[in-house]
Design an enzyme around this catalytic site. Structure first.
Site, PDB file in Angstrom:
ATOM      1  N   ARG A 197     -12.392   2.434   0.328  1.00  0.00           N
ATOM      2  CA  ARG A 197     -11.537   4.373   1.071  1.00  0.00           C
ATOM      3  C   ARG A 197     -11.990   5.313  -0.058  1.00  0.00           C
ATOM      4  O   ARG A 197     -11.376   5.328  -0.935  1.00  0.00           O
ATOM      5  CB  ARG A 197     -10.083   3.625   0.723  1.00  0.00           C
ATOM      6  CG  ARG A 197      -9.870   5.291   1.647  1.00  0.00           C
ATOM      7  CD  ARG A 197      -8.165   4.789   2.372  1.00  0.00           C
ATOM      8  NE  ARG A 197      -7.819   4.637   3.174  1.00  0.00           N
ATOM      9  CZ  ARG A 197      -6.359   3.292   3.031  1.00  0.00           C
ATOM     10  NH1 ARG A 197      -5.522   4.079   1.680  1.00  0.00           N
ATOM     11  NH2 ARG A 197      -5.692   3.132   3.475  1.00  0.00           N
ATOM     12  N   THR A 216     -10.489  11.546   5.403  1.00  0.00           N
ATOM     13  CA  THR A 216     -10.458  12.892   5.436  1.00  0.00           C
ATOM     14  C   THR A 216     -10.486  13.185   6.577  1.00  0.00           C
ATOM     15  O   THR A 216     -10.888  13.116   7.279  1.00  0.00           O
ATOM     16  CB  THR A 216     -11.682  13.759   4.557  1.00  0.00           C
ATOM     17  OG1 THR A 216     -11.033  14.816   4.244  1.00  0.00           O
ATOM     18  CG2 THR A 216     -12.818  13.145   5.320  1.00  0.00           C
ATOM     19  N   HIS A 217      -9.385  14.816   6.509  1.00  0.00           N
ATOM     20  CA  HIS A 217      -9.514  15.625   7.407  1.00  0.00           C
ATOM     21  C   HIS A 217     -10.092  17.103   7.405  1.00  0.00           C
ATOM     22  O   HIS A 217      -9.438  17.439   7.814  1.00  0.00           O
ATOM     23  CB  HIS A 217      -7.912  16.129   7.644  1.00  0.00           C
ATOM     24  CG  HIS A 217      -6.811  14.754   7.585  1.00  0.00           C
ATOM     25  ND1 HIS A 217      -6.654  14.233   6.322  1.00  0.00           N
ATOM     26  CD2 HIS A 217      -6.542  14.044   8.390  1.00  0.00           C
ATOM     27  CE1 HIS A 217      -5.154  13.471   6.188  1.00  0.00           C
ATOM     28  NE2 HIS A 217      -5.235  13.106   7.768  1.00  0.00           N
ATOM     29  N   ARG A 228       3.869  14.322  -0.851  1.00  0.00           N
ATOM     30  CA  ARG A 228       3.005  14.531  -1.056  1.00  0.00           C
ATOM     31  C   ARG A 228       2.626  15.501   0.093  1.00  0.00           C
ATOM     32  O   ARG A 228       1.005  15.747  -0.104  1.00  0.00           O
ATOM     33  CB  ARG A 228       2.117  12.848  -1.459  1.00  0.00           C
ATOM     34  CG  ARG A 228       2.767  12.449  -2.641  1.00  0.00           C
ATOM     35  CD  ARG A 228       1.854  11.062  -3.331  1.00  0.00           C
ATOM     36  NE  ARG A 228       2.135  10.192  -1.744  1.00  0.00           N
ATOM     37  CZ  ARG A 228       2.486   8.746  -2.478  1.00  0.00           C
ATOM     38  NH1 ARG A 228       3.439   9.197  -3.214  1.00  0.00           N
ATOM     39  NH2 ARG A 228       2.827   8.007  -1.413  1.00  0.00           N
ATOM     40  N   ASP A 253      -4.037   0.447  -1.557  1.00  0.00           N
ATOM     41  CA  ASP A 253      -3.613   2.224  -1.478  1.00  0.00           C
ATOM     42  C   ASP A 253      -4.007   2.758  -3.143  1.00  0.00           C
ATOM     43  O   ASP A 253      -3.669   1.187  -4.014  1.00  0.00           O
ATOM     44  CB  ASP A 253      -1.836   2.738  -1.200  1.00  0.00           C
ATOM     45  CG  ASP A 253      -2.316   2.489   0.212  1.00  0.00           C
ATOM     46  OD1 ASP A 253      -3.081   2.619   0.619  1.00  0.00           O
ATOM     47  OD2 ASP A 253      -0.964   3.095   0.813  1.00  0.00           O
ATOM     48  N   MET A 254      -4.622   3.476  -3.647  1.00  0.00           N
ATOM     49  CA  MET A 254      -4.543   4.221  -4.408  1.00  0.00           C
ATOM     50  C   MET A 254      -3.629   5.048  -5.000  1.00  0.00           C
ATOM     51  O   MET A 254      -3.145   6.060  -4.582  1.00  0.00           O
ATOM     52  CB  MET A 254      -5.465   4.297  -5.357  1.00  0.00           C
ATOM     53  CG  MET A 254      -5.649   4.771  -6.005  1.00  0.00           C
ATOM     54  SD  MET A 254      -5.528   3.411  -7.890  1.00  0.00           S
ATOM     55  CE  MET A 254      -8.026   2.586  -7.449  1.00  0.00           C
ATOM     56  N   LYS A 266       1.144  -0.972  -1.247  1.00  0.00           N
ATOM     57  CA  LYS A 266       0.744   0.339  -2.535  1.00  0.00           C
ATOM     58  C   LYS A 266       1.078  -1.539  -3.843  1.00  0.00           C
ATOM     59  O   LYS A 266       2.080  -2.071  -3.636  1.00  0.00           O
ATOM     60  CB  LYS A 266       1.913   1.255  -2.795  1.00  0.00           C
ATOM     61  CG  LYS A 266       1.360   2.368  -2.132  1.00  0.00           C
ATOM     62  CD  LYS A 266       2.030   3.123  -2.189  1.00  0.00           C
ATOM     63  CE  LYS A 266       1.275   4.281  -1.837  1.00  0.00           C
ATOM     64  NZ  LYS A 266       0.997   3.985  -0.465  1.00  0.00           N
TER      65      LYS A 266
END
Ligand code: FDA
Length: 303
Positions: A184, A226-227, A284, A133-134, A99
């Site tokens: 991603r 994604t899950h 989160r 990462d965003m 990050k």
């Protein structure tokens, strides 16, 4: 009962210093160990090796964000050098995710870029890759800007993240097309106002499908993070070249599905967070699925 607690409520509570103190105090009992691989590089490397044995690649995230002093930001970059060296020395299959606020972005943009470049240099020495990462929408512009800057400086071992819940994401991707970016795609994990992000989950899901289809359609390497089984199925339905995309999931979430996809010959990467600064990450994860709070409470009662 916890399903009725909304995502927004949990993300708001997470900002309360009192809640923070409480959750930190009970630490692992609050379920951190389900989502975090441990506190040390050694523990994280064990988790990577175990994923690799199941045919799953990894990306290592040293937990930490919103770093407020220069020395801490430099140490954070150093920790990534250590991670990249450890990956190279042990030969495990993993890259790294970081990050920019951990690299010092809240202190000074140049500091963050310098730290990022040190990490990218080390990754390049080892033939490895780093994903930025965003974070929340306050950082979208600057993150994409820094991504462009390092690409212009010749780094091609770097990727970025786009969040499907933001209205702007399709335009952001279009603006990156000339870089053939390695993106991603995620749904998005932060508390965002309706002015910038879809408030309704079904809209985010539709946006997610469009963005993945777009990137894969353009032939750009895409990390489908994604899950969500429906989105995984719709990606498989694109019948794209399996070398042009990978599935990514988080440590401790849908591990069975991760293994099934890997066994079926798909490229799967697990995001493995480790370190002592697990609090915002854990919050989160709880906000994404308030039912996880039940798991937390059960953990506490079993103590
Ligand atoms: P969704 O939330 O619809 O969940 C689909 C199903 O997955 C659920 O029904 C449940 O079964 C399971 N599931 C999802 N979350 C769970 C949880 N916490 N606990 C238990 N089960 C859960 N975000 C961001 O803003 N910036 C970033 O850089 C990243 N990076 C990132 C990397 C990787 C590898 C992943 C997988 C995700 C991210 N994210 C992220 C997080 C992302 O934005 C999103 O919040 C989560 O992935 C949850 O959304 P799903 O796509 O899984 O769908």
């Amino acid at each position: 009962m916890f399903e009725t607690l909304g995502r927004r409520t949990i993300l708001s509570l997470a900002k309360s210093p009192g809640v923070g103190r409480l959750v930190r105090r009970f630490g692992p009992a609050f379920g951190a160990t389900r989502f975090v691989a441990g506190e040390t590089v050694a523990a994280a490397m064990q988790a990577v090796a175990s994923a690799n044995r199941d045919g799953i690649l990894a990306t290592l995230d040293h937990l930490g964000e919103s770093v407020a002093d220069r020395r801490a930001a430099e140490q954070a970059a150093d920790s990534y050098l250590e991670i990249l060296d450890a990956i190279a020395q042990t030969g495990v299959k993993s890259n790294a995710s970081l990050k920019l606020t951990m690299m010092g972005l809240d202190i000074d943009r140049d500091l963050a870029v310098t730290n990022l470049r040190r990490v990218l240099d080390r990754a390049r020495t080892h033939g490895n890759f780093v994903r930025i990462d965003m974070e929340s929408s306050a950082y979208t512009d600057v993150t994409l800007d820094i991504y462009r800057e390092v690409r212009a400086a010749g780094y091609d071992n770097v990727g970025v993240v786009i969040q499907a819940y933001l209205y702007r994401s399709e335009a952001d991707l279009a603006a990156l097309d000339q870089l053939a970016p390695n993106v991603r795609v995620v749904k998005g994990a932060y508390q965002e106002p309706a002015a910038v992000a879809y408030p309704v989950k079904a809209d985010t899901d539709r946006s997610y499908r469009r963005l993945v289809q777009r990137q894969i359609g353009h032939g750009f390497y895409t990390a489908v993070a994604t899950h969500d089984p429906a989105l995984i199925q719709s990606t498989l339905g694109l019948h794209a070249d399996g070398d042009r995309y990978e599935f990514q999931m988080l440590y401790g979430i849908r591990s069975g599905l991760q293994r099934e996809l890997a066994q079926a010959g798909h490229r799967v990467r697990v995001y493995i967070p480790f370190g002592t600064e697990w609090y915002p990450y854990l919050m989160r994860r709880l906000a994404e699925r308030p039912a996880n709070l039940g798991f937390v409470v059960r953990n506490l009662m079993q103590r």
